[in-house]
Design a protein around this motif. Structure first.
Motif, mmCIF file in Angstrom:
data_model
loop_
_atom_site.group_PDB
_atom_site.id
_atom_site.type_symbol
_atom_site.label_atom_id
_atom_site.label_comp_id
_atom_site.label_asym_id
_atom_site.label_seq_id
_atom_site.Cartn_x
_atom_site.Cartn_y
_atom_site.Cartn_z
ATOM 1 N N THR A 152 11.979 36.339 5.404
ATOM 2 C CA THR A 152 12.884 35.428 6.113
ATOM 3 C C THR A 152 12.234 34.086 6.450
ATOM 4 N N ALA A 153 11.001 33.872 6.036
ATOM 5 C CA ALA A 153 10.307 32.614 6.320
ATOM 6 C C ALA A 153 11.034 31.454 5.639
ATOM 7 N N ASP A 154 10.819 30.246 6.165
ATOM 8 C CA ASP A 154 11.422 29.056 5.573
ATOM 9 C C ASP A 154 11.149 29.012 4.074
ATOM 10 N N LEU A 155 12.157 28.686 3.308
ATOM 11 C CA LEU A 155 12.133 28.502 1.859
ATOM 12 C C LEU A 155 12.056 29.804 1.065
ATOM 13 N N VAL A 156 11.712 30.927 1.671
ATOM 14 C CA VAL A 156 11.613 32.181 0.913
ATOM 15 C C VAL A 156 12.983 32.616 0.391
ATOM 16 N N PRO A 157 14.040 32.627 1.206
ATOM 17 C CA PRO A 157 15.348 32.974 0.645
ATOM 18 C C PRO A 157 15.790 32.005 -0.454
ATOM 19 N N GLU A 158 15.501 30.721 -0.275
ATOM 20 C CA GLU A 158 15.844 29.731 -1.315
ATOM 21 C C GLU A 158 15.079 30.023 -2.600
ATOM 22 N N ALA A 159 13.803 30.341 -2.474
ATOM 23 C CA ALA A 159 12.996 30.660 -3.659
ATOM 24 C C ALA A 159 13.542 31.904 -4.365
#
Length: 156
Positions: A127-134
């Motif tokens: 759930t860290a920043d950018l992980v879902p986007e990646a």
């Protein structure tokens, strides 16, 4: 306009606000440009303060790496993230840096590197920043850059 010699607290505030903006996908080019100018300004001043400055230079370089991603310049990302990855990061922060590198590797068609970085990021903090986007980026074939055949190849 930003002051020539900013207060360290101002650097921290401008960096934090710039991160909140640039961490969002699908930004309009004008907003990316404004964020880029702000992050470059913070980087210039943090660089003059040395490695013990706040915000930490490695964090600002990582934010600049995300700016470069948003500007379509993924080749700059690995260099900008190198010292952040070499440092002692909390798992959530490390996952964010790895996700940044995964997106950049994907944009550069370095699929094995992209998947390796994403796998590490997901293991640290999904759930860290950018992980879902990646994760979305690497599983969405529509984001891959089409490869055009060389002239004269594939013809009968």
């Amino acid at each position: 306009p930003q002051p020539n010699r900013p207060d360290p607290e101002l650097l921290t505030i401008v960096h934090a606000l710039s991160w909140k903006v640039i961490a969002k996908p699908d930004l309009p080019p004008l907003l990316i440009g404004v964020a880029a100018a702000r992050v470059e300004w913070v980087m210039e001043h943090v660089g003059q303060l040395g490695e013990h400055a706040r915000p930490a230079p490695g964090n600002v370089r990582h934010t600049l790496a995300v700016v470069r991603l948003r500007q379509g310049q993924p080749a700059d990302v690995r260099r900008l993230c190198a010292d952040a990855l070499a440092g002692d990061l909390q798992p959530r922060a490390r996952a964010t840096v790895l996700a940044t590198m995964a997106i950049a590797a994907h944009q550069r068609l370095l699929h094995a590197s992209a998947h390796q970085a994403l796998t590490e990021a997901l293991a640290l903090d999904p759930t860290a920043d950018l992980v879902p986007e990646a994760a979305r980026t690497l599983t969405d074939d529509t984001t891959a850059i089409p490869v055009r055949p060389s002239p004269g190849l594939g013809r009968d």
